[in-house]
Motif scaffolding. Structure first.
Motif, PDB file in Angstrom:
ATOM      1  N   ILE A 100      -5.642  43.802  -9.431  1.00 15.79           N
ATOM      2  CA  ILE A 100      -6.442  42.847  -8.663  1.00 15.79           C
ATOM      3  C   ILE A 100      -7.201  41.962  -9.658  1.00 15.79           C
ATOM      4  CG2 ILE A 100      -8.385  44.474  -8.405  1.00 15.79           C
ATOM      5  CD1 ILE A 100      -8.907  43.174  -5.658  1.00 15.79           C
ATOM      6  N   VAL A 143     -10.475  40.830 -14.254  1.00 14.34           N
ATOM      7  CA  VAL A 143      -9.959  42.073 -13.662  1.00 14.34           C
ATOM      8  C   VAL A 143     -11.056  43.124 -13.512  1.00 14.34           C
ATOM      9  CG1 VAL A 143      -7.619  41.667 -14.495  1.00 14.34           C
ATOM     10  CG2 VAL A 143      -9.180  43.067 -15.855  1.00 14.34           C
ATOM     11  N   GLY A 202     -17.565  45.967 -15.646  1.00 20.95           N
ATOM     12  CA  GLY A 202     -16.804  47.038 -16.286  1.00 20.95           C
ATOM     13  C   GLY A 202     -15.853  47.798 -15.376  1.00 20.95           C
ATOM     14  N   ALA A 235      -5.901  55.078 -20.624  1.00 23.51           N
ATOM     15  CA  ALA A 235      -7.096  55.930 -20.659  1.00 23.51           C
ATOM     16  C   ALA A 235      -8.371  55.126 -20.397  1.00 23.51           C
ATOM     17  CB  ALA A 235      -7.187  56.628 -22.004  1.00 23.51           C
ATOM     18  N   GLY A 236      -8.382  53.836 -20.793  1.00 25.06           N
ATOM     19  CA  GLY A 236      -9.573  53.017 -20.553  1.00 25.06           C
ATOM     20  C   GLY A 236      -9.850  52.890 -19.065  1.00 25.06           C
ATOM     21  N   THR A 237      -8.791  52.737 -18.288  1.00 23.57           N
ATOM     22  CA  THR A 237      -8.937  52.623 -16.832  1.00 23.57           C
ATOM     23  C   THR A 237      -9.356  53.965 -16.228  1.00 23.57           C
ATOM     24  OG1 THR A 237      -7.339  50.845 -16.776  1.00 23.57           O
ATOM     25  CG2 THR A 237      -7.643  52.058 -14.723  1.00 23.57           C
ATOM     26  N   ARG A 283     -11.152  56.172 -17.581  1.00 22.52           N
ATOM     27  CA  ARG A 283     -12.585  56.380 -17.859  1.00 22.52           C
ATOM     28  C   ARG A 283     -13.437  55.418 -17.029  1.00 22.52           C
ATOM     29  NH1 ARG A 283     -10.513  57.677 -23.521  1.00 22.52           N
ATOM     30  NH2 ARG A 283     -10.350  55.464 -23.934  1.00 22.52           N
ATOM     31  N   GLU A 298     -12.722  53.803 -14.228  1.00 22.10           N
ATOM     32  CA  GLU A 298     -12.602  53.916 -12.766  1.00 22.10           C
ATOM     33  C   GLU A 298     -12.734  55.364 -12.298  1.00 22.10           C
ATOM     34  OE1 GLU A 298     -11.933  51.059 -10.938  1.00 22.10           O
ATOM     35  OE2 GLU A 298     -11.614  49.695 -12.623  1.00 22.10           O
ATOM     36  N   SER A 346      -2.879  57.645 -23.827  1.00 16.29           N
ATOM     37  CA  SER A 346      -4.096  57.720 -24.657  1.00 16.29           C
ATOM     38  C   SER A 346      -3.711  58.027 -26.092  1.00 16.29           C
ATOM     39  CB  SER A 346      -5.023  58.829 -24.135  1.00 16.29           C
ATOM     40  OG  SER A 346      -6.056  59.074 -25.068  1.00 16.29           O
ATOM     41  N   ALA A 347      -4.277  57.296 -27.034  1.00 17.62           N
ATOM     42  CA  ALA A 347      -4.056  57.638 -28.445  1.00 17.62           C
ATOM     43  C   ALA A 347      -5.084  58.668 -28.892  1.00 17.62           C
ATOM     44  CB  ALA A 347      -4.146  56.381 -29.307  1.00 17.62           C
ATOM     45  N   GLY A 348      -6.335  58.510 -28.447  1.00 20.38           N
ATOM     46  CA  GLY A 348      -7.433  59.317 -28.995  1.00 20.38           C
ATOM     47  C   GLY A 348      -7.740  60.595 -28.231  1.00 20.38           C
ATOM     48  N   ILE A 397       1.141  55.495 -31.321  1.00 17.42           N
ATOM     49  CA  ILE A 397       1.762  56.106 -30.153  1.00 17.42           C
ATOM     50  C   ILE A 397       3.192  55.589 -30.012  1.00 17.42           C
ATOM     51  CG2 ILE A 397       1.046  54.383 -28.443  1.00 17.42           C
ATOM     52  CD1 ILE A 397       0.203  56.772 -26.682  1.00 17.42           C
ATOM     53  N   GLY A 435      -4.838  49.599 -17.491  1.00 19.74           N
ATOM     54  CA  GLY A 435      -5.413  48.281 -17.485  1.00 19.74           C
ATOM     55  C   GLY A 435      -4.676  47.281 -18.354  1.00 19.74           C
ATOM     56  N   THR A 494      -4.667  46.566 -21.473  1.00 23.35           N
ATOM     57  CA  THR A 494      -4.054  46.996 -22.746  1.00 23.35           C
ATOM     58  C   THR A 494      -2.709  47.660 -22.480  1.00 23.35           C
ATOM     59  OG1 THR A 494      -6.264  47.351 -23.652  1.00 23.35           O
ATOM     60  CG2 THR A 494      -4.433  48.373 -24.842  1.00 23.35           C
ATOM     61  N   LEU A 495      -2.676  48.531 -21.496  1.00 24.01           N
ATOM     62  CA  LEU A 495      -1.416  49.190 -21.136  1.00 24.01           C
ATOM     63  C   LEU A 495      -0.398  48.157 -20.654  1.00 24.01           C
ATOM     64  CD1 LEU A 495      -0.037  52.037 -20.616  1.00 24.01           C
ATOM     65  CD2 LEU A 495      -0.549  51.580 -18.235  1.00 24.01           C
ATOM     66  N   TRP A 522       1.253  46.404 -23.481  1.00 26.59           N
ATOM     67  CA  TRP A 522       2.245  47.284 -24.143  1.00 26.59           C
ATOM     68  C   TRP A 522       3.587  47.173 -23.415  1.00 26.59           C
ATOM     69  CZ3 TRP A 522       3.008  53.013 -23.049  1.00 26.59           C
ATOM     70  CH2 TRP A 522       3.523  53.710 -24.146  1.00 26.59           C
TER      71      TRP A 522
HETATM   72  N1  LIG Z   1      -8.432  44.762 -11.747  1.00 26.95           N
HETATM   73  C1  LIG Z   1      -7.585  45.752 -11.887  1.00 26.95           C
HETATM   74  O1  LIG Z   1      -6.623  45.879 -11.115  1.00 26.95           O
HETATM   75  C2  LIG Z   1      -7.782  46.737 -12.997  1.00 26.95           C
HETATM   76  C3  LIG Z   1      -6.838  47.755 -13.196  1.00 26.95           C
HETATM   77  C4  LIG Z   1      -7.028  48.628 -14.253  1.00 26.95           C
HETATM   78  C5  LIG Z   1      -8.112  48.481 -15.084  1.00 26.95           C
HETATM   79  N2  LIG Z   1      -8.992  47.499 -14.867  1.00 26.95           N
HETATM   80  C6  LIG Z   1     -10.154  47.329 -15.746  1.00 26.95           C
HETATM   81  O2  LIG Z   1      -9.714  47.157 -17.064  1.00 26.95           O
HETATM   82  C7  LIG Z   1     -10.707  47.664 -17.952  1.00 26.95           C
HETATM   83  C8  LIG Z   1     -10.070  48.600 -18.954  1.00 26.95           C
HETATM   84  O3  LIG Z   1      -9.235  47.825 -19.765  1.00 26.95           O
HETATM   85  P1  LIG Z   1      -8.396  48.468 -20.954  1.00 26.95           P
HETATM   86  O4  LIG Z   1      -7.476  47.432 -21.464  1.00 26.95           O
HETATM   87  O5  LIG Z   1      -9.311  49.175 -21.902  1.00 26.95           O
HETATM   88  O6  LIG Z   1      -7.601  49.560 -20.148  1.00 26.95           O
HETATM   89  P2  LIG Z   1      -6.400  50.510 -20.392  1.00 26.95           P
HETATM   90  O7  LIG Z   1      -5.163  49.805 -20.770  1.00 26.95           O
HETATM   91  O8  LIG Z   1      -6.366  51.332 -19.163  1.00 26.95           O
HETATM   92  O9  LIG Z   1      -6.884  51.480 -21.537  1.00 26.95           O
HETATM   93  C9  LIG Z   1      -6.794  51.223 -22.893  1.00 26.95           C
HETATM   94  C10 LIG Z   1      -6.739  52.570 -23.543  1.00 26.95           C
HETATM   95  O10 LIG Z   1      -5.564  53.248 -23.075  1.00 26.95           O
HETATM   96  C11 LIG Z   1      -4.874  53.807 -24.158  1.00 26.95           C
HETATM   97  N3  LIG Z   1      -3.731  52.955 -24.408  1.00 26.95           N
HETATM   98  C12 LIG Z   1      -3.266  51.961 -23.608  1.00 26.95           C
HETATM   99  N4  LIG Z   1      -2.171  51.434 -24.148  1.00 26.95           N
HETATM  100  C13 LIG Z   1      -1.959  52.091 -25.299  1.00 26.95           C
HETATM  101  C14 LIG Z   1      -0.976  52.002 -26.306  1.00 26.95           C
HETATM  102  N5  LIG Z   1      -0.008  51.124 -26.258  1.00 26.95           N
HETATM  103  N6  LIG Z   1      -1.053  52.839 -27.336  1.00 26.95           N
HETATM  104  C15 LIG Z   1      -2.032  53.731 -27.404  1.00 26.95           C
HETATM  105  N7  LIG Z   1      -2.999  53.868 -26.500  1.00 26.95           N
HETATM  106  C16 LIG Z   1      -2.952  53.054 -25.463  1.00 26.95           C
HETATM  107  C17 LIG Z   1      -5.882  53.843 -25.286  1.00 26.95           C
HETATM  108  O11 LIG Z   1      -6.622  54.998 -24.975  1.00 26.95           O
HETATM  109  P3  LIG Z   1      -7.559  55.846 -25.963  1.00 26.95           P
HETATM  110  O12 LIG Z   1      -8.781  54.996 -26.127  1.00 26.95           O
HETATM  111  O13 LIG Z   1      -7.815  57.108 -25.198  1.00 26.95           O
HETATM  112  O14 LIG Z   1      -6.817  56.060 -27.211  1.00 26.95           O
HETATM  113  C18 LIG Z   1      -6.637  52.554 -25.050  1.00 26.95           C
HETATM  114  O15 LIG Z   1      -7.915  52.551 -25.623  1.00 26.95           O
HETATM  115  C19 LIG Z   1     -11.742  48.358 -17.111  1.00 26.95           C
HETATM  116  O16 LIG Z   1     -12.833  47.487 -16.948  1.00 26.95           O
HETATM  117  C20 LIG Z   1     -11.029  48.547 -15.782  1.00 26.95           C
HETATM  118  O17 LIG Z   1     -11.926  48.569 -14.707  1.00 26.95           O
HETATM  119  C21 LIG Z   1      -8.857  46.613 -13.844  1.00 26.95           C
END
Ligand SMILES: NC(=O)c1ccc[n+]([C@@H]2O[C@H](COP(=O)([O-])OP(=O)(O)OC[C@H]3O[C@@H](n4cnc5c(N)ncnc54)[C@H](OP(=O)(O)O)[C@@H]3O)[C@@H](O)[C@H]2O)c1
Length: 285
Positions: free
Chosen positions: A37, A44, A48, A76-78, A80, A82, A112-114, A198, A221, A223-224, A227
């Motif tokens: 969304i 997005v 936070g 993992a960011g999502t 944590r 959400e 998650s990497a960490g 990873i 989110g 970042t994923l 990828w």
């Molecule tokens: N609007 C929407 O539909 C929506 C949906 C989802 C999330 N969000 C928002 O997005 C924000 C989070 O963003 P984000 O980019 O941090 O989220 P994310 O992609 O869920 O999380 C990033 C974390 O996931 C792990 N990760 C993801 N891809 C990786 C890869 N290729 N290799 C290794 N580890 C990987 C790592 O975890 P570790 O840190 O554990 O190593 C990285 O720090 C939040 O504010 C959330 O509310 C919004």
């Protein structure tokens, strides 16, 4: 919920619309949907988290999209931000899953990497008898002590890193073409730290494929999503557009290095309720 496109406009039942769509997995991997969304200005998250963008209609779409998936993949960011829970379909979604021949619940896989997870996270702390534990996909160097702490409440699988940097792997056809091409190229820039630690999306999707996944749903989110997009592994995007401007520092749907080339999408449908738009796009190959 009103279907605007394809016309004519009509009231629709979401559990007829989403699970009924054809999703033929590409050779060698499951079909990959992404559901996100965003505000009208592309945020997005507000403060936070994404809940400030949602609505009851969006929740209904979220459930209908989940009814299409064998596995949910989330960063993992999502998890944590959400406070993720194990997926528990509503009675209507359960019925739709059974009609489509799916398992009663999608599995939950977290990248998650960490491995830094609060043990109080609902997906770890609130597990009912008979529910599968979350699967945590990580790299070979993930901290062993953290993996051990998770052992009782999650299954941790270490993916092998790609043999060549991911950004290059995404552009590649055959291994022979790859080696020839790499021989002619400048050394590639180092991949982002987290992707270096990873395995590739192909390894993650392969793991889920071995566990029976034909359709994998990424719930982000950004970042994923980057990828997956960088590897050309997004087949469908379900995008909810909230009728508001959020401003602020939020990332967009995909957050990372620029893609090797734009991924072109075709609009498959557009729904509307209470001013919120629900677009379903298919990736054009
Ligand atoms: N609007 C929407 O539909 C929506 C949906 C989802 C999330 N969000 C928002 O997005 C924000 C989070 O963003 P984000 O980019 O941090 O989220 P994310 O992609 O869920 O999380 C990033 C974390 O996931 C792990 N990760 C993801 N891809 C990786 C890869 N290729 N290799 C290794 N580890 C990987 C790592 O975890 P570790 O840190 O554990 O190593 C990285 O720090 C939040 O504010 C959330 O509310 C919004």
């Amino acid at each position: 919920m009103r279907k605007l496109l394809p016309g004519p406009a009509a009231e629709v039942d979401l559990l007829d619309v989403y699970p009924a769509a054809a999703r033929t997995p590409p050779a060698g991997r499951p079909w990959v949907m992404v559901n996100m969304i965003a505000s009208a200005d592309g945020a997005v998250a507000v403060g936070g988290a994404s809940r400030g963008l949602g609505s009851p209609a969006d929740q209904a779409v979220f459930q209908a999209v989940r009814a299409c998936a064998d596995w949910i993949l989330v960063g993992a960011g999502t998890v944590r931000a959400e406070r993720y829970r194990l997926p528990r379909p509503s009675a209507a979604a359960l019925e739709a899953r059974r009609q489509a021949g799916r398992s009663d619940r999608p599995g939950l896989a977290v990248v998650s990497a960490g491995l830094d997870f609060d043990p109080g996270l609902p997906m770890l702390a609130d597990q009912r008898p008979g529910e599968a534990r979350p699967l945590i996909l990580t790299g070979p160097d993930a901290p062993r002590d953290r993996a051990e702490h998770l052992a009782g409440t999650a299954e941790v699988v270490r993916l092998e890193p790609p043999a060549i940097p991911l950004a290059e792997a995404a552009r590649i056809g055959s291994p022979a073409a790859t080696l020839g091409e790499l021989g002619r190229m400048e050394p590639p820039a180092a991949p982002p730290a987290e992707t270096a630690r990873i395995g590739s999306p192909a390894a993650a999707l392969g793991e889920l494929g071995r566990r029976g996944a034909k359709v994998v749903l990424s719930e982000g989110g950004p970042t994923l999503n980057a990828w997956l997009a960088d590897a050309g592994m997004i087949d469908e995007l379900c995008l909810s557009i909230a009728p508001l401007l959020a401003g602020g520092p939020s990332p967009r749907l995909i957050h990372g290095a620029a893609l090797a080339g734009p991924l072109t999408l075709e609009l498959a449908h557009l729904l509307e309720e209470d001013g919120m738009l629900f677009a379903r796009y298919l990736a054009l190959r």
